[in-house]
Scaffold this active site. Structure first.
Site, PDB file in Angstrom:
ATOM      1  N   GLY A  70     121.103  30.545 -29.565  1.00  0.00           N
ATOM      2  CA  GLY A  70     121.153  31.112 -28.450  1.00  0.00           C
ATOM      3  C   GLY A  70     122.028  31.111 -27.522  1.00  0.00           C
ATOM      4  N   LYS A 124     130.483  44.230 -31.551  1.00  0.00           N
ATOM      5  CA  LYS A 124     129.718  45.475 -31.173  1.00  0.00           C
ATOM      6  C   LYS A 124     128.453  44.985 -30.577  1.00  0.00           C
ATOM      7  CE  LYS A 124     128.897  49.762 -29.944  1.00  0.00           C
ATOM      8  NZ  LYS A 124     129.669  50.396 -28.838  1.00  0.00           N
ATOM      9  N   PHE A 125     128.050  45.285 -29.648  1.00  0.00           N
ATOM     10  CA  PHE A 125     126.380  44.809 -29.170  1.00  0.00           C
ATOM     11  C   PHE A 125     125.675  45.917 -29.338  1.00  0.00           C
ATOM     12  CE2 PHE A 125     122.967  44.653 -25.930  1.00  0.00           C
ATOM     13  CZ  PHE A 125     122.644  43.429 -26.291  1.00  0.00           C
ATOM     14  N   HIS A 162     116.271  34.138 -27.320  1.00  0.00           N
ATOM     15  CA  HIS A 162     116.804  34.125 -28.790  1.00  0.00           C
ATOM     16  C   HIS A 162     116.228  32.963 -29.746  1.00  0.00           C
ATOM     17  CE1 HIS A 162     120.174  36.454 -27.219  1.00  0.00           C
ATOM     18  NE2 HIS A 162     120.238  35.494 -26.067  1.00  0.00           N
ATOM     19  N   ASN A 220     122.644  30.314 -42.034  1.00  0.00           N
ATOM     20  CA  ASN A 220     122.008  28.929 -41.692  1.00  0.00           C
ATOM     21  C   ASN A 220     122.001  28.114 -43.093  1.00  0.00           C
ATOM     22  OD1 ASN A 220     119.660  30.501 -39.686  1.00  0.00           O
ATOM     23  ND2 ASN A 220     121.167  28.770 -38.801  1.00  0.00           N
ATOM     24  N   ARG A 246     120.863  25.636 -43.933  1.00  0.00           N
ATOM     25  CA  ARG A 246     119.717  24.628 -44.158  1.00  0.00           C
ATOM     26  C   ARG A 246     118.459  25.070 -44.362  1.00  0.00           C
ATOM     27  NH1 ARG A 246     117.144  26.175 -39.598  1.00  0.00           N
ATOM     28  NH2 ARG A 246     118.395  26.785 -38.005  1.00  0.00           N
ATOM     29  N   VAL A 285     112.633  26.892 -40.331  1.00  0.00           N
ATOM     30  CA  VAL A 285     111.438  26.605 -39.867  1.00  0.00           C
ATOM     31  C   VAL A 285     110.465  27.674 -40.566  1.00  0.00           C
ATOM     32  CG1 VAL A 285     109.769  27.037 -37.953  1.00  0.00           C
ATOM     33  CG2 VAL A 285     111.986  25.844 -37.539  1.00  0.00           C
TER      34      VAL A 285
END
Length: 450
Positions: free
Chosen positions: A166, A202-203, A236, A290, A292, A295
């Site tokens: 984040g 782009k958001f 985030h 990710n 890995r 969680v």
């Protein structure tokens, strides 16, 4: 092949990895800081070694200490868990150079996917849909930067190429604010990640956060294990996760999942991984991978019946996947609540000694935790003390089961966010399914006004 695993992590994930190793007949070496010397997984390990003081930089984030512990203990493999050094390509390389097995993808794969710009290029080549925006870092010339942003269209988001968690992100709604936002993000990225490269995308205004879990071996095989929705986030950071992602066309999920598996084969990726997407208006947009264990791997385990950590260990041992895509199905629905030692209103950490600990149980209820009565929550690390996971025949069934489980859950001596989760499970928006990534913060803001 290896028979002894050094677990380079702490907390519930250290215990989770230890259990998976035991199920495969592997010996475990627990490393711990001085603050964690009395942890249950330390007592249960075949061997335990203190690697430094409480400060993470002098213990769990010290590659030399971890490698020395592996040498002393005779461990042939290192499992990094999540967080800490789990996605650190330099650490993975040092493990490989020491002749040990890093239980995860190669250092080269971590390096590629850890650079968000390089990852985006790799995903486009593999046919994985990406957020609109250039597959390169921003140039230094302001005029060129502005031209790129105009082409993408405002609003845009400025991101650090080496970012994560984040950090290193800024939303820019208009052209006049762009250059300053880039300068600030570059400096933040340089300080936080040692890499000042930034890029723009782009958001998307109201996306959901949807993930695809993958498994791959070193023999060119890769499969995907369904979807997860992790849209309930604060700053985030994920708070609640579920599988499968509700309300998304199964054929579309399958199409994207197949592309993710194909990308793994193209990259030569081995181990477990997660492709993270923004989902809006019926379309998926890749944001990062990710490399890995996550969680929230638990909700996928509950809906597929697959022990993902054991699959990760098997892949690291060089075994071929015993599963094919045809073997994978999704049974029912699972939800996970992250239980943190924090004030449920202010979110301030609440370290201290646990004096009461009553965990829920019964059919379809799972608690992953290293804590209990007498455990002292240290102030030095992430505040998560448990993961409460439920499984139901449907999403409505899982929601009912989670509400009952949270009512049954009691932790005394410290503050936790259990009351927050109880309230969230009663929220009509979340109960309906398909909320966007801003829903929780809107909900919290409204709650603070009433």
């Amino acid at each position: 092949m290896f028979d002894t695993v050094l677990i380079a992590n702490r907390g519930e994930i250290a215990l989770r990895i230890q259990r998976a190793c035991r199920g495969l007949g592997l010996r475990t070496v627990a490393v711990h800081s001085e603050a964690d010397r009395d942890a249950v997984y330390v007592r249960q390990a075949d061997q335990a070694l203190c690697i430094g003081p409480a400060s993470p930089s002098q213990s769990y984030l010290d590659p030399s200490a971890l490698l020395f512990a592996a040498e002393v203990s005779g461990a042939q493999a290192v499992h990094p868990g999540y967080g800490f050094l789990s996605e650190n390509a330099g650490f993975a390389q040092r493990v490989e150079d020491a002749g040990l097995v890093f239980i995860g993808p190669s250092a080269a794969c971590i390096r590629t996917m850890g650079d968000k710009v390089a990852a985006k290029r790799a995903m486009r080549r593999a046919g994985v849909p990406c957020v609109p925006g250039p597959d390169e870092g921003l140039p230094s010339a302001p005029a060129e930067v502005l031209a790129l942003a105009r082409e993408v269209g405002f609003p845009v988001i400025v991101k650090a190429a080496g970012g994560g968690g984040g950090r290193g992100m800024r939303v820019v709604n208009e052209e006049g604010a762009l250059l300053e936002a880039i300068a600030l993000t570059r400096e933040e990225a340089r300080r936080a990640f040692g890499n000042a490269e930034v890029y723009i995308e782009k958001f998307l205004l109201h996306p959901r956060h949807v993930e695809i879990q993958v498994l791959a071996d070193s023999h060119g095989h890769a499969i995907w294990l369904g979807s997860r929705d992790c849209s309930l986030q604060r700053r985030h950071q994920k708070v609640v996760e579920e599988a499968p992602a509700p309300g998304i066309d199964e054929a579309l999920v399958a199409e994207v999942g197949e592309r993710c598996a194909a990308a793994c084969r193209q990259l030569g990726y081995s181990g477990v991984g997660t492709f993270e997407f923004l989902y809006e208006k019926g379309a998926f947009y890749f944001i990062e991978m990710n490399t890995r264990l996550q969680v929230e791997h638990t909700v996928t385990e509950m809906t597929t019946g697959i022990d993902i950590v054991q699959q990760q260990l098997r892949a690291a041992r060089g075994e071929q996947l015993a599963l094919t895509q045809a073997d994978i199905g999704c049974q029912g629905h699972a939800i996970e609540c992250r239980i943190n030692a924090e004030d449920p209103d202010s979110f301030a950490p609440s370290p201290g000694r646990i004096t009461g600990w009553h965990m829920p149980g019964g059919f379809g209820v799972r608690v992953d935790s290293h804590a209990g009565v007498g455990y002292r929550v240290p102030p030095y690390y992430d505040s998560m003390i448990a993961k409460l996971i439920v499984h139901g025949s449907s999403r409505a069934d899982a929601l009912d089961r989670m509400r009952l489980a949270l009512d049954e859950m009691q932790v005394e001596g410290i503050a936790t966010n259990v009351p927050l989760h109880r309230a969230l499970m009663q929220d009509p928006g979340f109960a309906a399914g398909g909320v966007d990534i801003h829903h929780l913060e809107r909900w919290l803001a409204q709650r603070s006004r009433t």
